[in-house]
Motif scaffolding. Structure first.
Motif, PDB file in Angstrom:
ATOM      1  N   GLY A 242      53.087  71.620  31.641  1.00 36.74           N
ATOM      2  CA  GLY A 242      53.142  73.127  31.831  1.00 36.74           C
ATOM      3  C   GLY A 242      52.114  73.841  31.903  1.00 36.74           C
ATOM      4  N   GLN A 243      50.922  73.525  31.056  1.00 36.24           N
ATOM      5  CA  GLN A 243      49.700  74.000  31.269  1.00 36.24           C
ATOM      6  C   GLN A 243      48.948  73.959  32.774  1.00 36.24           C
ATOM      7  OE1 GLN A 243      47.209  72.561  28.037  1.00 36.24           O
ATOM      8  NE2 GLN A 243      48.529  73.786  26.642  1.00 36.24           N
ATOM      9  N   ILE A 244      49.216  72.696  33.282  1.00 36.19           N
ATOM     10  CA  ILE A 244      48.613  72.524  34.586  1.00 36.19           C
ATOM     11  C   ILE A 244      49.490  73.298  35.744  1.00 36.19           C
ATOM     12  CG2 ILE A 244      48.353  70.663  36.391  1.00 36.19           C
ATOM     13  CD1 ILE A 244      46.251  70.426  33.902  1.00 36.19           C
ATOM     14  N   VAL A 245      50.892  73.228  35.483  1.00 37.32           N
ATOM     15  CA  VAL A 245      51.779  74.037  36.372  1.00 37.32           C
ATOM     16  C   VAL A 245      51.414  75.558  36.497  1.00 37.32           C
ATOM     17  CG1 VAL A 245      53.988  74.848  37.022  1.00 37.32           C
ATOM     18  CG2 VAL A 245      53.587  72.544  36.507  1.00 37.32           C
ATOM     19  N   ILE A 246      51.033  76.245  35.215  1.00 38.40           N
ATOM     20  CA  ILE A 246      50.548  77.481  35.232  1.00 38.40           C
ATOM     21  C   ILE A 246      49.439  77.691  35.947  1.00 38.40           C
ATOM     22  CG2 ILE A 246      49.609  79.333  33.801  1.00 38.40           C
ATOM     23  CD1 ILE A 246      51.858  78.606  31.613  1.00 38.40           C
ATOM     24  N   LEU A 247      48.441  76.846  35.573  1.00 37.47           N
ATOM     25  CA  LEU A 247      47.106  76.837  36.311  1.00 37.47           C
ATOM     26  C   LEU A 247      47.060  76.760  37.888  1.00 37.47           C
ATOM     27  CD1 LEU A 247      44.753  74.666  33.718  1.00 37.47           C
ATOM     28  CD2 LEU A 247      45.088  77.027  34.162  1.00 37.47           C
ATOM     29  N   VAL A 248      48.042  75.665  38.222  1.00 35.55           N
ATOM     30  CA  VAL A 248      48.138  75.521  39.886  1.00 35.55           C
ATOM     31  C   VAL A 248      48.532  76.825  40.424  1.00 35.55           C
ATOM     32  CG1 VAL A 248      49.615  74.330  41.426  1.00 35.55           C
ATOM     33  CG2 VAL A 248      48.349  73.020  39.664  1.00 35.55           C
ATOM     34  N   LYS A 249      49.504  77.448  39.743  1.00 38.26           N
ATOM     35  CA  LYS A 249      50.208  78.599  40.256  1.00 38.26           C
ATOM     36  C   LYS A 249      49.524  79.746  40.291  1.00 38.26           C
ATOM     37  CE  LYS A 249      55.157  77.795  39.854  1.00 38.26           C
ATOM     38  NZ  LYS A 249      56.372  77.839  39.467  1.00 38.26           N
ATOM     39  N   LEU A 250      48.607  79.801  39.318  1.00 34.88           N
ATOM     40  CA  LEU A 250      47.522  80.949  39.146  1.00 34.88           C
ATOM     41  C   LEU A 250      46.428  80.745  40.410  1.00 34.88           C
ATOM     42  CD1 LEU A 250      46.872  81.208  35.424  1.00 34.88           C
ATOM     43  CD2 LEU A 250      47.987  82.992  36.916  1.00 34.88           C
ATOM     44  N   LEU A 251      46.033  79.388  40.742  1.00 35.72           N
ATOM     45  CA  LEU A 251      45.004  79.129  41.752  1.00 35.72           C
ATOM     46  C   LEU A 251      45.765  79.433  43.056  1.00 35.72           C
ATOM     47  CD1 LEU A 251      43.497  76.001  40.318  1.00 35.72           C
ATOM     48  CD2 LEU A 251      42.276  78.112  40.822  1.00 35.72           C
ATOM     49  N   LEU A 252      47.036  79.354  43.046  1.00 35.97           N
ATOM     50  CA  LEU A 252      47.761  79.642  44.495  1.00 35.97           C
ATOM     51  C   LEU A 252      48.127  81.008  44.650  1.00 35.97           C
ATOM     52  CD1 LEU A 252      49.903  76.237  44.472  1.00 35.97           C
ATOM     53  CD2 LEU A 252      48.166  76.760  45.907  1.00 35.97           C
ATOM     54  N   GLY A 253      47.709  81.928  43.579  1.00 36.32           N
ATOM     55  CA  GLY A 253      48.127  83.302  43.990  1.00 36.32           C
ATOM     56  C   GLY A 253      49.107  83.980  43.089  1.00 36.32           C
TER      57      GLY A 253
END
Length: 159
Positions: A105-116
């Motif tokens: 869940g933490q990585i998914v949140i970070l990925v989505k933030l990095l993708l905008g």
């Protein structure tokens, strides 16, 4: 979903999927989604045997496999998220930890933030649906520090 690992879900359609530790019986379902790479978030202290067994199975089945030992700290979480972002659109990835909820869940949140995507409250709500333990202050504190370390603008209010 029958044939898929526990806590399975789509992060980005046709690009990134998430869930718990996949077993040999799940690899057919992942292949059906054209998954080419599995990214494992693991704890060397408690999950080294499971991870070693998975690595052998994935290699035999032709999957690429990237390992991240999350015991090594915050920088590993950021490295994993950036690695996934760099590969988005190049191949289909399955991201997992043991249960598919907290580290994933933490990585998914970070990925989505990095993708905008910039609404942290919305991203956290989604993570909670997959079992992210928001009541554990350790998980939330780590997530907060990780978000602060990202060079992205985020909205913290709900839409």
């Amino acid at each position: 979903l029958c044939g898929f690992p526990e806590n399975f879900g789509m992060v980005i359609e046709g690009v990134l999927y998430r869930g718990s530790l996949p077993l040999a019986k799940h690899l057919g379902a992942l292949k059906g989604l054209h998954v080419k790479e599995v990214v494992s978030l693991y704890s060397l202290n408690s999950e080294s045997q499971q991870t070693a067994e998975l690595a052998l199975i994935l290699k035999a089945e032709g999957f690429q496999h990237k390992l991240y030992n999350t015991d090594l700290g915050e920088s590993v979480f950021l490295e994993a998220a950036q690695y996934i972002v760099e590969r988005v659109g190049k191949m289909v990835i399955y991201l997992h930890c043991a249960g598919g909820s907290n580290r994933t869940g933490q990585i998914v949140i970070l990925v989505k933030l990095l993708l905008g995507q910039d609404n942290v409250a919305e991203l956290l709500t989604e993570a909670i649906q997959y079992g992210f333990n928001w009541q554990n202050t350790g998980y939330c504190d780590l997530l907060g520090r990780l978000i602060e370390r990202l060079d992205v603008n985020v909205r913290k209010e709900c839409s």
